[in-house]
Write a protein that holds these residues in place. Structure first.
Motif, mmCIF file in Angstrom:
data_model
loop_
_atom_site.group_PDB
_atom_site.id
_atom_site.type_symbol
_atom_site.label_atom_id
_atom_site.label_comp_id
_atom_site.label_asym_id
_atom_site.label_seq_id
_atom_site.Cartn_x
_atom_site.Cartn_y
_atom_site.Cartn_z
ATOM 1 N N GLY A 43 3.736 11.381 8.863
ATOM 2 C CA GLY A 43 3.626 12.320 9.973
ATOM 3 C C GLY A 43 2.370 12.257 10.831
ATOM 4 N N ALA A 44 1.497 11.257 10.640
ATOM 5 C CA ALA A 44 0.275 11.187 11.463
ATOM 6 C C ALA A 44 0.649 11.138 12.943
ATOM 7 C CB ALA A 44 -0.531 9.945 11.089
ATOM 8 N N SER A 45 -0.086 11.908 13.775
ATOM 9 C CA SER A 45 0.276 11.937 15.192
ATOM 10 C C SER A 45 -0.302 10.735 15.935
ATOM 11 C CB SER A 45 -0.207 13.243 15.831
ATOM 12 O OG SER A 45 -1.603 13.345 15.718
ATOM 13 N N LYS A 46 -1.456 10.256 15.513
ATOM 14 C CA LYS A 46 -2.071 9.067 16.123
ATOM 15 C C LYS A 46 -2.743 8.294 15.009
ATOM 16 C CE LYS A 46 -3.625 9.763 20.878
ATOM 17 N NZ LYS A 46 -4.783 10.049 21.712
ATOM 18 N N VAL A 47 -2.697 6.974 15.083
ATOM 19 C CA VAL A 47 -3.366 6.188 14.047
ATOM 20 C C VAL A 47 -4.350 5.221 14.697
ATOM 21 C CG1 VAL A 47 -3.080 4.639 12.089
ATOM 22 C CG2 VAL A 47 -1.319 6.334 12.572
ATOM 23 N N TYR A 48 -5.593 5.285 14.228
ATOM 24 C CA TYR A 48 -6.638 4.364 14.676
ATOM 25 C C TYR A 48 -6.965 3.419 13.520
ATOM 26 C CZ TYR A 48 -7.679 7.264 18.753
ATOM 27 O OH TYR A 48 -7.594 7.941 19.942
ATOM 28 N N CYS A 49 -7.030 2.123 13.808
ATOM 29 C CA CYS A 49 -7.502 1.158 12.805
ATOM 30 C C CYS A 49 -8.914 0.790 13.226
ATOM 31 C CB CYS A 49 -6.640 -0.101 12.813
ATOM 32 S SG CYS A 49 -4.948 0.234 12.356
ATOM 33 N N ILE A 98 0.856 -1.192 0.000
ATOM 34 C CA ILE A 98 0.000 0.000 0.000
ATOM 35 C C ILE A 98 0.881 1.227 0.000
ATOM 36 C CG2 ILE A 98 -1.542 1.367 1.506
ATOM 37 C CD1 ILE A 98 -2.931 -1.306 2.142
ATOM 38 N N LYS A 99 0.509 2.200 -0.813
ATOM 39 C CA LYS A 99 1.372 3.381 -0.902
ATOM 40 C C LYS A 99 0.528 4.649 -0.826
ATOM 41 C CE LYS A 99 5.759 4.512 -2.308
ATOM 42 N NZ LYS A 99 5.994 4.871 -0.918
ATOM 43 N N LEU A 100 1.004 5.585 -0.009
ATOM 44 C CA LEU A 100 0.368 6.902 0.076
ATOM 45 C C LEU A 100 1.221 7.844 -0.776
ATOM 46 C CD1 LEU A 100 -1.840 8.470 1.641
ATOM 47 C CD2 LEU A 100 -0.251 8.734 3.504
ATOM 48 N N LYS A 101 0.580 8.714 -1.554
ATOM 49 C CA LYS A 101 1.357 9.607 -2.441
ATOM 50 C C LYS A 101 2.376 10.410 -1.637
ATOM 51 C CE LYS A 101 -2.009 10.363 -6.060
ATOM 52 N NZ LYS A 101 -3.214 11.133 -6.293
ATOM 53 N N ASN A 102 3.587 10.523 -2.194
ATOM 54 C CA ASN A 102 4.684 11.165 -1.459
ATOM 55 C C ASN A 102 4.394 12.585 -1.004
ATOM 56 O OD1 ASN A 102 6.444 9.115 -1.237
ATOM 57 N ND2 ASN A 102 7.433 9.495 -3.222
ATOM 58 N N ASN A 103 3.621 13.327 -1.811
ATOM 59 C CA ASN A 103 3.434 14.748 -1.477
ATOM 60 C C ASN A 103 2.342 14.990 -0.428
ATOM 61 O OD1 ASN A 103 1.332 14.016 -3.038
ATOM 62 N ND2 ASN A 103 1.490 15.692 -4.525
ATOM 63 N N ILE A 104 1.764 13.930 0.120
ATOM 64 C CA ILE A 104 0.704 14.145 1.124
ATOM 65 C C ILE A 104 1.319 14.185 2.519
ATOM 66 C CG2 ILE A 104 -1.317 13.068 2.224
ATOM 67 C CD1 ILE A 104 -2.259 12.194 -0.478
ATOM 68 N N SER A 105 1.004 15.251 3.268
ATOM 69 C CA SER A 105 1.496 15.320 4.654
ATOM 70 C C SER A 105 0.338 15.072 5.608
ATOM 71 C CB SER A 105 2.099 16.699 4.910
ATOM 72 O OG SER A 105 2.288 16.831 6.319
ATOM 73 N N LEU A 106 0.577 14.232 6.601
ATOM 74 C CA LEU A 106 -0.466 13.959 7.605
ATOM 75 C C LEU A 106 -0.049 14.545 8.953
ATOM 76 C CD1 LEU A 106 -1.221 10.209 6.745
ATOM 77 C CD2 LEU A 106 -2.371 12.228 5.876
ATOM 78 N N LYS A 107 0.857 15.488 8.900
ATOM 79 C CA LYS A 107 1.390 16.093 10.129
ATOM 80 C C LYS A 107 0.260 16.614 11.014
ATOM 81 C CE LYS A 107 5.843 17.773 10.909
ATOM 82 N NZ LYS A 107 6.939 18.533 10.554
ATOM 83 N N GLY A 108 0.259 16.202 12.273
ATOM 84 C CA GLY A 108 -0.734 16.701 13.223
ATOM 85 C C GLY A 108 -2.101 16.044 13.097
ATOM 86 N N CYS A 109 -2.253 15.152 12.148
ATOM 87 C CA CYS A 109 -3.582 14.522 11.973
ATOM 88 C C CYS A 109 -3.720 13.285 12.844
ATOM 89 C CB CYS A 109 -3.775 14.036 10.536
ATOM 90 S SG CYS A 109 -3.982 15.342 9.363
ATOM 91 N N GLU A 110 -4.919 13.104 13.363
ATOM 92 C CA GLU A 110 -5.256 11.813 13.943
ATOM 93 C C GLU A 110 -5.982 11.059 12.834
ATOM 94 O OE1 GLU A 110 -5.304 12.995 18.609
ATOM 95 O OE2 GLU A 110 -7.073 12.010 17.813
ATOM 96 N N VAL A 111 -5.362 9.965 12.421
ATOM 97 C CA VAL A 111 -5.853 9.254 11.249
ATOM 98 C C VAL A 111 -6.742 8.092 11.663
ATOM 99 C CG1 VAL A 111 -5.061 7.707 9.408
ATOM 100 C CG2 VAL A 111 -3.966 9.921 9.725
ATOM 101 N N ALA A 112 -7.902 7.989 10.993
ATOM 102 C CA ALA A 112 -8.774 6.824 11.193
ATOM 103 C C ALA A 112 -8.740 6.015 9.905
ATOM 104 C CB ALA A 112 -10.193 7.278 11.491
ATOM 105 N N ILE A 113 -8.070 4.865 9.951
ATOM 106 C CA ILE A 113 -8.077 3.989 8.778
ATOM 107 C C ILE A 113 -9.302 3.090 8.945
ATOM 108 C CG2 ILE A 113 -6.758 2.349 7.393
ATOM 109 C CD1 ILE A 113 -4.279 3.158 9.087
#
Ligand code: R5P
Length: 288
Positions: A235-241, A198-213
């Motif tokens: 750069g995601a600060s927290k990751v939720y699956c 799985i690949k996320l595009k290089n130019n996307i920044s997730l800095k400071g985001c809490e990510v919900a996958i």
């Protein structure tokens, strides 16, 4: 209506029955003979009743035998209608012949389940089979999207919803919409059941985001693990699956936690991550 808690979902069935006005609750008595064969008995008289069997179909094979035997027995004893509530519906990913001479398990299961007057399930994996009515006598599809969106609203700050693959679009997009945002849906290449890229595009920044996958199913967890790594790298600060059905084969939950992810699922498959209760949406469907 008698709501019958089958072995895999007794607690969920009890909670559902408390929310359906006038419904009675009973357990399905299922034991094994010494040779491993199943012995079943209803604990209440079923004659003239609408029988609702509640059985989530993770590790499904024995559980399928139980509900088929129970449905035929209920009809034999004069039940007026038999409904299956399978919060997690097995075999739906086996919807084509991936290799020559493969069994299309989703269709065979559909044939076996024609004994049920209706099948109610939550977020079934519908990919090439577009409607449950194509495989069952009558299929009712519920969704945990709003419950998941609600969980995200209450537990994540500045959330960003990610769908790990094209098939997750149907969940990711709806959940993001309820949060008044947009989902990022990634591309997945599956090499085999335990190897995905799985690949996320290089130019996307997730800095400071809490990510919900978000996804419908976590099975071996490899889809989620690869996505967690990508989210952290960006750069995601927290990751939720977050998934509807936490199957967690190969101890996937431990592996995800080792990557630092928070793992959340509904209680269609009961386990330590089941923080989102689906009994209300099932009760509402049965009350209609
Ligand atoms: C497949 O398209 C499903 O939506 C899930 O992404 C998949 O079942 C997850 O499997 P695993 O956890 O084994 O990667």
């Amino acid at each position: 209506m008698i709501i019958v808690g089958c072995p895999s979902s007794a607690e969920l069935a009890k909670n559902i029955s408390r929310k359906v006005k006038g419904a009675k609750f009973s357990l399905l008595n299922s034991k094994k003979f010494p040779d491993g064969e199943t012995r079943l008995r209803f604990e209440k008289n079923v004659k003239g009743e609408h029988i609702v069997l509640v059985q989530s179909l993770f590790n499904p094979n024995d559980k399928i035998i139980e509900i088929l035997f129970a449905a035929h027995t209920a009809k034999d004893l004069g039940a007026k209608k038999v409904t299956l509530v399978a919060p997690y519906l097995s075999y739906m990913r086996q919807d084509i012949r991936f290799y020559a001479n493969d069994c299309i398990s989703a269709k065979v299961q559909g044939e076996l389940f024609k004994v049920f007057d209706e099948v109610i399930t939550i977020d079934p994996h519908l990919h090439r089979i577009h409607s449950l009515n194509k495989v069952f006598k009558k299929g009712i599809r519920l969704s945990a999207n709003s419950l998941i969106a609600d969980y995200i609203k209450h537990h994540l700050k500045n959330p960003l919803v990610i769908g790990p693959d094209a098939e997750s679009y149907q969940w990711a997009d709806k959940i993001a919409e309820e949060l008044h945002s947009h989902a990022i849906v990634l591309k997945k290449k599956r090499y085999n059941s335990r190897h995905v890229a799985i690949k996320l595009k290089n130019n996307i920044s997730l800095k400071g985001c809490e990510v919900a996958i978000v996804d419908d199913i976590i099975s071996t967890g490899h889809t989620m693990m690869e996505t967690v790594k990508e989210a952290k790298k960006h750069g995601a600060s927290k990751v939720y699956c977050i998934c509807v059905h936490g199957l967690f084969a190969d101890d996937a939950i431990t592996k995800l936690k080792k990557l630092g992810a928070h793992v959340i699922s509904t209680n269609t498959v009961p386990n330590e991550s089941s923080k989102i209760d689906v009994s209300g949406i099932i009760a509402k469907a049965l009350s209609k």
